[in-house]
Motif scaffolding. Structure first.
Motif, PDB file in Angstrom:
ATOM      1  N   ALA A 132       0.810  -1.255   0.265  1.00  0.00           N
ATOM      2  CA  ALA A 132      -0.025   0.072   0.013  1.00  0.00           C
ATOM      3  C   ALA A 132       0.788   1.331   0.021  1.00  0.00           C
ATOM      4  O   ALA A 132       0.735   2.309  -0.494  1.00  0.00           O
ATOM      5  CB  ALA A 132      -1.054  -0.052   1.100  1.00  0.00           C
ATOM      6  N   GLU A 133       1.876   1.116   0.812  1.00  0.00           N
ATOM      7  CA  GLU A 133       2.794   2.479   0.862  1.00  0.00           C
ATOM      8  C   GLU A 133       3.643   2.564  -0.429  1.00  0.00           C
ATOM      9  O   GLU A 133       3.581   3.660  -1.298  1.00  0.00           O
ATOM     10  CB  GLU A 133       3.668   2.130   2.079  1.00  0.00           C
ATOM     11  N   ALA A 134       3.974   1.618  -1.055  1.00  0.00           N
ATOM     12  CA  ALA A 134       4.600   1.568  -2.272  1.00  0.00           C
ATOM     13  C   ALA A 134       3.734   1.948  -3.426  1.00  0.00           C
ATOM     14  O   ALA A 134       4.209   2.742  -4.412  1.00  0.00           O
ATOM     15  CB  ALA A 134       5.262   0.080  -2.747  1.00  0.00           C
ATOM     16  N   ALA A 135       2.579   1.818  -3.405  1.00  0.00           N
ATOM     17  CA  ALA A 135       1.717   1.974  -4.543  1.00  0.00           C
ATOM     18  C   ALA A 135       1.196   3.704  -4.412  1.00  0.00           C
ATOM     19  O   ALA A 135       0.616   4.207  -5.398  1.00  0.00           O
ATOM     20  CB  ALA A 135       0.389   1.372  -4.326  1.00  0.00           C
ATOM     21  N   CYS A 136       1.681   4.348  -3.411  1.00  0.00           N
ATOM     22  CA  CYS A 136       1.237   5.916  -3.414  1.00  0.00           C
ATOM     23  C   CYS A 136       2.440   6.533  -3.816  1.00  0.00           C
ATOM     24  O   CYS A 136       2.294   7.776  -4.112  1.00  0.00           O
ATOM     25  CB  CYS A 136       1.406   6.197  -1.837  1.00  0.00           C
ATOM     26  N   LEU A 137       3.679   6.013  -4.340  1.00  0.00           N
ATOM     27  CA  LEU A 137       4.554   6.552  -4.628  1.00  0.00           C
ATOM     28  C   LEU A 137       4.707   7.154  -6.320  1.00  0.00           C
ATOM     29  O   LEU A 137       5.159   8.432  -6.358  1.00  0.00           O
ATOM     30  CB  LEU A 137       5.993   5.831  -4.603  1.00  0.00           C
ATOM     31  N   PRO A 138       4.192   6.146  -7.112  1.00  0.00           N
ATOM     32  CA  PRO A 138       4.612   6.577  -8.540  1.00  0.00           C
ATOM     33  C   PRO A 138       4.032   7.811  -9.211  1.00  0.00           C
ATOM     34  O   PRO A 138       4.594   8.615  -9.983  1.00  0.00           O
ATOM     35  CB  PRO A 138       4.166   5.402  -9.378  1.00  0.00           C
ATOM     36  N   THR A 139       2.831   8.393  -8.563  1.00  0.00           N
ATOM     37  CA  THR A 139       2.351   9.698  -9.157  1.00  0.00           C
ATOM     38  C   THR A 139       2.344  10.793  -8.264  1.00  0.00           C
ATOM     39  O   THR A 139       3.367  11.640  -8.341  1.00  0.00           O
ATOM     40  CB  THR A 139       0.820   9.451  -9.742  1.00  0.00           C
ATOM     41  N   ALA A 140       1.716  10.577  -7.161  1.00  0.00           N
ATOM     42  CA  ALA A 140       1.746  11.904  -6.296  1.00  0.00           C
ATOM     43  C   ALA A 140       3.160  12.164  -5.432  1.00  0.00           C
ATOM     44  O   ALA A 140       3.599  13.232  -5.565  1.00  0.00           O
ATOM     45  CB  ALA A 140       0.558  11.507  -5.421  1.00  0.00           C
ATOM     46  N   TRP A 141       3.838  11.238  -5.077  1.00  0.00           N
ATOM     47  CA  TRP A 141       4.965  11.225  -4.460  1.00  0.00           C
ATOM     48  C   TRP A 141       6.062  11.592  -5.190  1.00  0.00           C
ATOM     49  O   TRP A 141       6.835  12.330  -5.041  1.00  0.00           O
ATOM     50  CB  TRP A 141       5.078  10.064  -3.483  1.00  0.00           C
ATOM     51  N   LEU A 142       6.175  10.906  -6.297  1.00  0.00           N
ATOM     52  CA  LEU A 142       6.988  11.205  -7.672  1.00  0.00           C
ATOM     53  C   LEU A 142       6.899  12.742  -7.886  1.00  0.00           C
ATOM     54  O   LEU A 142       7.821  13.295  -8.065  1.00  0.00           O
ATOM     55  CB  LEU A 142       7.010  10.081  -8.553  1.00  0.00           C
ATOM     56  N   THR A 143       5.867  13.135  -7.934  1.00  0.00           N
ATOM     57  CA  THR A 143       5.432  14.467  -8.583  1.00  0.00           C
ATOM     58  C   THR A 143       6.165  15.496  -7.672  1.00  0.00           C
ATOM     59  O   THR A 143       6.857  16.397  -8.161  1.00  0.00           O
ATOM     60  CB  THR A 143       3.933  14.756  -8.824  1.00  0.00           C
ATOM     61  N   ALA A 144       6.109  15.257  -6.270  1.00  0.00           N
ATOM     62  CA  ALA A 144       6.431  15.953  -5.338  1.00  0.00           C
ATOM     63  C   ALA A 144       7.961  15.989  -4.952  1.00  0.00           C
ATOM     64  O   ALA A 144       8.231  17.037  -5.029  1.00  0.00           O
ATOM     65  CB  ALA A 144       5.796  15.703  -3.998  1.00  0.00           C
ATOM     66  N   TYR A 145       8.489  14.806  -5.084  1.00  0.00           N
ATOM     67  CA  TYR A 145       9.829  14.650  -5.413  1.00  0.00           C
ATOM     68  C   TYR A 145      10.330  15.401  -6.350  1.00  0.00           C
ATOM     69  O   TYR A 145      11.487  16.090  -6.345  1.00  0.00           O
ATOM     70  CB  TYR A 145      10.278  13.113  -5.449  1.00  0.00           C
ATOM     71  N   ARG A 146       9.876  15.325  -7.650  1.00  0.00           N
ATOM     72  CA  ARG A 146      10.482  16.150  -8.860  1.00  0.00           C
ATOM     73  C   ARG A 146      10.357  17.492  -8.458  1.00  0.00           C
ATOM     74  O   ARG A 146      11.148  18.527  -8.809  1.00  0.00           O
ATOM     75  CB  ARG A 146       9.900  15.484 -10.055  1.00  0.00           C
ATOM     76  N   MET A 147       9.113  17.977  -7.987  1.00  0.00           N
ATOM     77  CA  MET A 147       9.071  19.361  -7.894  1.00  0.00           C
ATOM     78  C   MET A 147       9.932  20.140  -7.064  1.00  0.00           C
ATOM     79  O   MET A 147      10.495  21.215  -7.151  1.00  0.00           O
ATOM     80  CB  MET A 147       7.649  19.513  -7.285  1.00  0.00           C
ATOM     81  N   LEU A 148      10.359  19.248  -6.018  1.00  0.00           N
ATOM     82  CA  LEU A 148      11.300  19.829  -4.767  1.00  0.00           C
ATOM     83  C   LEU A 148      12.669  19.735  -5.362  1.00  0.00           C
ATOM     84  O   LEU A 148      13.348  20.831  -5.100  1.00  0.00           O
ATOM     85  CB  LEU A 148      11.019  19.047  -3.504  1.00  0.00           C
ATOM     86  N   PHE A 149      12.984  18.697  -5.636  1.00  0.00           N
ATOM     87  CA  PHE A 149      14.460  18.492  -5.803  1.00  0.00           C
ATOM     88  C   PHE A 149      14.938  18.612  -7.001  1.00  0.00           C
ATOM     89  O   PHE A 149      16.067  19.044  -7.284  1.00  0.00           O
ATOM     90  CB  PHE A 149      14.732  17.040  -5.293  1.00  0.00           C
TER      91      PHE A 149
END
Length: 322
Positions: A132-149
């Motif tokens: 469940a945690e891993a499934a949250c990463l590819p869109t929303a969390w990856l979008t946030a990661y790219r935005m910030l870093f």
């Protein structure tokens, strides 16, 4: 197999075209693709836009929805699925491929018992992360990661303002910026969401449009028209506004005078690359960072999850499980 799919579009009532039912299992489109048994998949606003007919062609209906997933590949490996499908001949940053698509736009998505994806789109899932945690990463969390870093190049000690705390991207922005050593401020219309953002790690929280104690180095913007003017006014001279969405509308006042006079940088950002997803997964493990999950529901209850997302009564991610 059981799947969640769009059978029709409705711009005003997206759930009208949503179906949860048995379908024939699709086959891989060509060599280089592999079958993944989906153990968990998370919802994104992209899924609601698809049901409204944005980014999805009528001739592609019915289309299995869902961008994000974690599961088990044909060799028994636990994997995270990268949602961006680039042209086989494309090299480099997949988000810059003019022919790119996202799962559920051209190829069937992840809200099903199985999904076919290019082998190159698979990232190993570490044991430390649940499906469940891993499934949250590819869109929303990856979008946030790219935005910030990648796009804003956030530095430790900088101050970042996250507009509209509550959704999947916004909660990821708060957690990731905090993990990177930034001072994090957040806004929300909801007092409850402001307090939850503070509990998540935000150093200070404010109502939308509130006067801030000082101007910030970076504004992370996903709201659009409703917060655009405030985002520009919140930046220090030379500051950066990075935007990945406009949930409140796509026609904000440009504020051109402020942009050029204060030498502000306005940077667009979308999704992320497979390599960035791999680094994000590693960061989550090494810094003990975990996605915020509002709730987990079985795939059979997908309509309830979609209704919650459409109502906006969500803090973090909604996950469908098998």
């Amino acid at each position: 197999m059981l799947a969640v799919f769009a059978k029709s579009f409705d711009a005003y009532d997206p759930l009208a075209g949503l179906v949860v039912d048995e379908v024939d299992e699709p086959s891989g489109p060509s060599d280089g693709w592999t079958r993944v048994e989906v153990r968990a998949a998370s919802l994104n606003h992209h899924d609601l836009w698809s049901l409204r007919g944005v980014g999805l062609r009528a001739e592609a209906l019915p289309m299995i929805l869902g961008c994000d997933a974690a599961g088990v590949d044909e060799d028994g490996n636990e994997v995270v699925v990268h949602a961006v499908v680039s042209d086989p001949a494309w090299r480099g940053d997949e988000t810059l491929d003019p022919r790119r698509s996202i799962l559920s736009e051209v190829h069937p998505g992840t809200f099903a018992e199985t999904v076919w994806v290019p082998r190159r789109n698979l990232v190993p899932k570490p044991a430390e992360l649940s499906f469940a945690e891993a499934a949250c990463l590819p869109t929303a969390w990856l979008t946030a990661y790219r935005m910030l870093f990648t796009r804003a190049r956030l530095q430790p000690g900088a101050t970042v303002l996250v507009q509209g705390a509550g959704g999947g991207v916004a909660t990821a922005l708060i957690v990731l910026a905090r993990a990177a050593g930034a001072r994090v401020w957040a806004t929300s219309r909801s007092e409850d969401k402001r307090e939850r953002a503070r509990a998540l790690g935000a150093d200070a929280v404010f109502e939308p449009g509130a006067r801030l104690p000082e101007r910030v180095d970076v504004v992370a913007e996903t709201v659009g028209a409703a917060t655009w003017e405030h985002s520009l006014k919140a930046l220090k001279p030379g500051g950066t506004l990075v935007i990945s969405g406009a949930t409140s509308g796509q026609d904000p006042a440009a504020g051109l005078n402020r942009i050029f006079f204060l030498q502000l940088s306005v940077i667009g950002s979308t999704m992320g690359t497979r390599d960035e997803l791999e680094r994000l997964v590693r960061l989550c493990v090494e810094r003990d960072v975990r996605p915020v999950i509002e709730s987990e529901r079985p795939l059979e209850q997908a309509r309830d999850a979609f209704a919650a997302l459409a109502a906006g009564d969500v803090f973090g991610k909604l996950v469908l499980t098998r």
